[in-house]
Scaffold this motif. Structure first.
Motif, mmCIF file in Angstrom:
data_model
loop_
_atom_site.group_PDB
_atom_site.id
_atom_site.type_symbol
_atom_site.label_atom_id
_atom_site.label_comp_id
_atom_site.label_asym_id
_atom_site.label_seq_id
_atom_site.Cartn_x
_atom_site.Cartn_y
_atom_site.Cartn_z
ATOM 1 N N MET A 73 0.461 -1.159 -0.371
ATOM 2 C CA MET A 73 0.034 0.237 -0.064
ATOM 3 C C MET A 73 0.887 1.351 -0.508
ATOM 4 S SD MET A 73 -2.722 -0.972 3.064
ATOM 5 C CE MET A 73 -1.956 -2.005 3.566
ATOM 6 N N ILE A 74 0.320 2.148 -0.209
ATOM 7 C CA ILE A 74 1.325 3.319 -0.708
ATOM 8 C C ILE A 74 0.057 4.475 -0.168
ATOM 9 C CG2 ILE A 74 2.017 5.953 -1.673
ATOM 10 C CD1 ILE A 74 2.567 3.507 -4.159
ATOM 11 N N ASP A 75 0.242 5.277 1.341
ATOM 12 C CA ASP A 75 0.127 6.582 1.927
ATOM 13 C C ASP A 75 0.411 7.883 1.572
ATOM 14 O OD1 ASP A 75 -1.169 8.249 3.689
ATOM 15 O OD2 ASP A 75 -0.065 7.229 5.603
ATOM 16 N N SER A 76 -0.744 8.032 0.167
ATOM 17 C CA SER A 76 -0.748 8.865 -0.591
ATOM 18 C C SER A 76 -0.579 10.443 0.593
ATOM 19 C CB SER A 76 -1.619 9.083 -1.131
ATOM 20 O OG SER A 76 -3.067 8.800 -0.961
ATOM 21 N N HIS A 77 -1.502 9.871 1.849
ATOM 22 C CA HIS A 77 -0.774 11.430 2.260
ATOM 23 C C HIS A 77 -1.084 11.520 3.879
ATOM 24 C CE1 HIS A 77 -3.257 16.111 2.218
ATOM 25 N NE2 HIS A 77 -3.107 15.252 3.827
ATOM 26 N N CYS A 78 0.566 11.828 4.388
ATOM 27 C CA CYS A 78 -0.351 11.281 6.262
ATOM 28 C C CYS A 78 1.825 13.298 6.140
ATOM 29 C CB CYS A 78 1.100 10.196 6.125
ATOM 30 S SG CYS A 78 3.054 9.983 5.081
ATOM 31 N N HIS A 79 1.713 13.467 7.297
ATOM 32 C CA HIS A 79 2.097 14.064 8.176
ATOM 33 C C HIS A 79 3.581 13.905 9.176
ATOM 34 C CE1 HIS A 79 -0.705 16.434 5.950
ATOM 35 N NE2 HIS A 79 -1.889 16.484 6.858
ATOM 36 N N ILE A 80 4.692 13.321 8.286
ATOM 37 C CA ILE A 80 4.979 12.570 9.047
ATOM 38 C C ILE A 80 6.398 13.849 9.329
ATOM 39 C CG2 ILE A 80 7.043 11.063 9.701
ATOM 40 C CD1 ILE A 80 6.200 9.063 7.079
ATOM 41 N N ASN A 81 5.327 15.091 8.553
ATOM 42 C CA ASN A 81 6.181 16.599 9.219
ATOM 43 C C ASN A 81 6.003 17.388 10.411
ATOM 44 O OD1 ASN A 81 4.714 16.428 7.875
ATOM 45 N ND2 ASN A 81 5.114 18.171 5.914
ATOM 46 N N ASP A 82 4.607 16.576 10.985
ATOM 47 C CA ASP A 82 4.276 16.906 12.179
ATOM 48 C C ASP A 82 5.082 17.079 12.987
ATOM 49 O OD1 ASP A 82 0.996 17.534 13.342
ATOM 50 O OD2 ASP A 82 2.387 16.682 13.909
ATOM 51 N N PRO A 83 4.829 17.666 14.126
ATOM 52 C CA PRO A 83 5.391 17.285 15.766
ATOM 53 C C PRO A 83 5.528 16.785 15.859
ATOM 54 C CG PRO A 83 3.654 20.061 15.061
ATOM 55 C CD PRO A 83 3.964 19.295 14.338
ATOM 56 N N SER A 84 3.948 15.800 16.258
ATOM 57 C CA SER A 84 4.087 14.526 17.129
ATOM 58 C C SER A 84 4.939 13.668 15.961
ATOM 59 C CB SER A 84 2.712 14.374 17.088
ATOM 60 O OG SER A 84 1.746 14.488 16.220
ATOM 61 N N PHE A 85 5.379 13.746 14.933
ATOM 62 C CA PHE A 85 6.101 11.921 14.911
ATOM 63 C C PHE A 85 7.893 12.813 14.068
ATOM 64 C CE2 PHE A 85 1.462 11.070 12.655
ATOM 65 C CZ PHE A 85 1.992 10.439 13.673
ATOM 66 N N LYS A 86 7.836 14.184 14.100
ATOM 67 C CA LYS A 86 8.828 14.525 13.263
ATOM 68 C C LYS A 86 10.324 14.386 14.396
ATOM 69 C CE LYS A 86 9.389 19.309 14.545
ATOM 70 N NZ LYS A 86 10.189 19.167 14.894
ATOM 71 N N ASP A 87 10.639 14.142 15.074
ATOM 72 C CA ASP A 87 11.324 13.520 15.951
ATOM 73 C C ASP A 87 11.833 12.504 15.859
ATOM 74 O OD1 ASP A 87 11.850 16.446 16.028
ATOM 75 O OD2 ASP A 87 10.601 16.317 18.289
ATOM 76 N N HIS A 88 10.874 11.701 14.934
ATOM 77 C CA HIS A 88 11.262 9.986 15.345
ATOM 78 C C HIS A 88 10.835 9.640 13.703
ATOM 79 C CE1 HIS A 88 12.257 10.359 19.369
ATOM 80 N NE2 HIS A 88 11.067 11.029 19.280
ATOM 81 N N PRO A 89 11.038 10.217 12.860
ATOM 82 C CA PRO A 89 10.554 9.462 11.528
ATOM 83 C C PRO A 89 10.763 7.830 11.216
ATOM 84 C CG PRO A 89 12.510 10.975 11.313
ATOM 85 C CD PRO A 89 12.434 10.810 12.262
ATOM 86 N N GLU A 90 12.265 7.626 12.070
ATOM 87 C CA GLU A 90 12.124 6.192 11.590
ATOM 88 C C GLU A 90 11.680 5.621 11.804
ATOM 89 O OE1 GLU A 90 16.727 6.395 11.923
ATOM 90 O OE2 GLU A 90 16.148 3.492 12.010
ATOM 91 N N GLU A 91 11.206 5.649 13.277
ATOM 92 C CA GLU A 91 9.879 4.595 14.404
ATOM 93 C C GLU A 91 8.703 5.001 13.820
ATOM 94 O OE1 GLU A 91 10.202 6.549 18.326
ATOM 95 O OE2 GLU A 91 8.373 5.597 18.171
ATOM 96 N N TYR A 92 8.252 5.558 12.983
ATOM 97 C CA TYR A 92 7.391 6.086 12.648
ATOM 98 C C TYR A 92 6.843 5.440 10.944
ATOM 99 C CZ TYR A 92 3.105 7.604 9.885
ATOM 100 O OH TYR A 92 1.844 8.003 9.406
ATOM 101 N N ILE A 93 8.085 5.336 10.253
ATOM 102 C CA ILE A 93 8.553 4.732 8.903
ATOM 103 C C ILE A 93 8.229 2.809 9.115
ATOM 104 C CG2 ILE A 93 9.754 3.956 7.001
ATOM 105 C CD1 ILE A 93 10.376 7.068 7.395
ATOM 106 N N ASN A 94 9.221 2.749 10.287
ATOM 107 C CA ASN A 94 8.604 0.792 10.723
ATOM 108 C C ASN A 94 7.829 0.291 10.771
ATOM 109 O OD1 ASN A 94 12.049 0.850 9.509
ATOM 110 N ND2 ASN A 94 12.657 1.350 11.677
#
Ligand code: NI
Length: 253
Positions: free
Chosen positions: A1-22
């Motif tokens: 699947m492709i998530d065509s719209h997410c905000h990994i750049n949001d303050p809630s995720f931006k400091d841990h992008p790797e954790e989010y992606i995994n």
């Protein structure tokens, strides 16, 4: 699947992008389009896209953020958009739900058009945010055609208007709202379009699907949207994966 719209750049995720992606990857997400809403989030999205091969960026100013724009922001967006990892301009558009004053709405229109011009100059599609403004949005897209089309993110308009946007080269993005019990309109739309016309999105951290409604959203819940589409269209989950991946690649690559 492709998530065509997410905000990994949001303050809630931006400091841990790797954790989010995994977490997303272990829930079946192959690629993430990180969508921006202002100049700062655009810079963060491009950084994430440069650092993680599964991530791509969309850069732009959200309609509700145009009133907070600073001088030079648009030039900065255009510069960022030239990067190969940037697949689209977005999210851009109109939001009359939050902004009711005519003056602010006129400003939204002005910057929507300016960002369409950037997309056309760089030959990239756009990701549209539209709330309570479908008619004005359609008029703008008709008078300022987008060469590469794009997506109506979190589409909440009528089935009739859906057909009109599709005719202009757009696909419709469906997310968590589709799974809500009172979601009559998006269900009607989804039943009235073809398999070429929709893609998957979460809009994380917003709009978590049932049974997580009201909680922080994450790409790891995208399968709930996918399964709802499969149920409504009476096809398999694998078919939804195939159609939505093909549709994403046709528009964004
Ligand atoms: Ni969004």
């Amino acid at each position: 699947m492709i998530d065509s719209h997410c905000h990994i750049n949001d303050p809630s995720f931006k400091d841990h992008p790797e954790e989010y992606i995994n977490l997303g990857k272990s829930a079946g997400i192959a690629e993430f389009l990180v969508v921006s809403y202002d100049e700062k989030s655009s810079r963060i999205a491009v950084d994430i896209a440069k650092n993680y091969s599964e991530c791509f960026a969309a850069v732009g100013i959200h309609p509700s953020d145009v009133k907070r724009m600073k001088k030079g922001d648009l030039e900065s967006i255009e510069k960022l958009a030239k990067n190969d990892r940037v697949l689209a301009i977005g999210e851009i558009g109109l939001d009359y739900y939050w902004d009711k004053e005519k003056e602010v709405q006129d400003q939204q229109k002005e910057f929507f058009i300016k960002q369409i011009d950037i997309a056309n100059k760089l030959n990239k599609p756009i990701s549209i945010h539209c709330r309570d403004a479908y008619e004005d949005c359609y008029e703008i897209l008709k008078s300022h055609p987008v060469n590469k089309g794009g997506v109506m993110h979190c589409y909440g308009g009528s089935p009739e208007m859906a057909k009109m946007f599709i005719k202009l080269g757009f696909v419709l993005g469906f997310g968590g709202t589709l799974t809500f019990k009172n979601a009559r309109k998006p269900k009607e739309v989804l039943e009235s379009i073809s398999d070429k016309d929709y893609i998957l999105e979460t809009d994380a951290p917003y709009l978590a699907p049932d049974p997580y409604r009201g909680k922080q959203n994450h790409s790891k819940y995208l399968h709930l949207v996918r399964d709802k589409i499969a149920e409504l269209r009476n096809i398999s989950a694998e078919e939804v994966d195939r159609h939505t991946t093909e549709n994403f690649n046709r528009i964004f690559r």
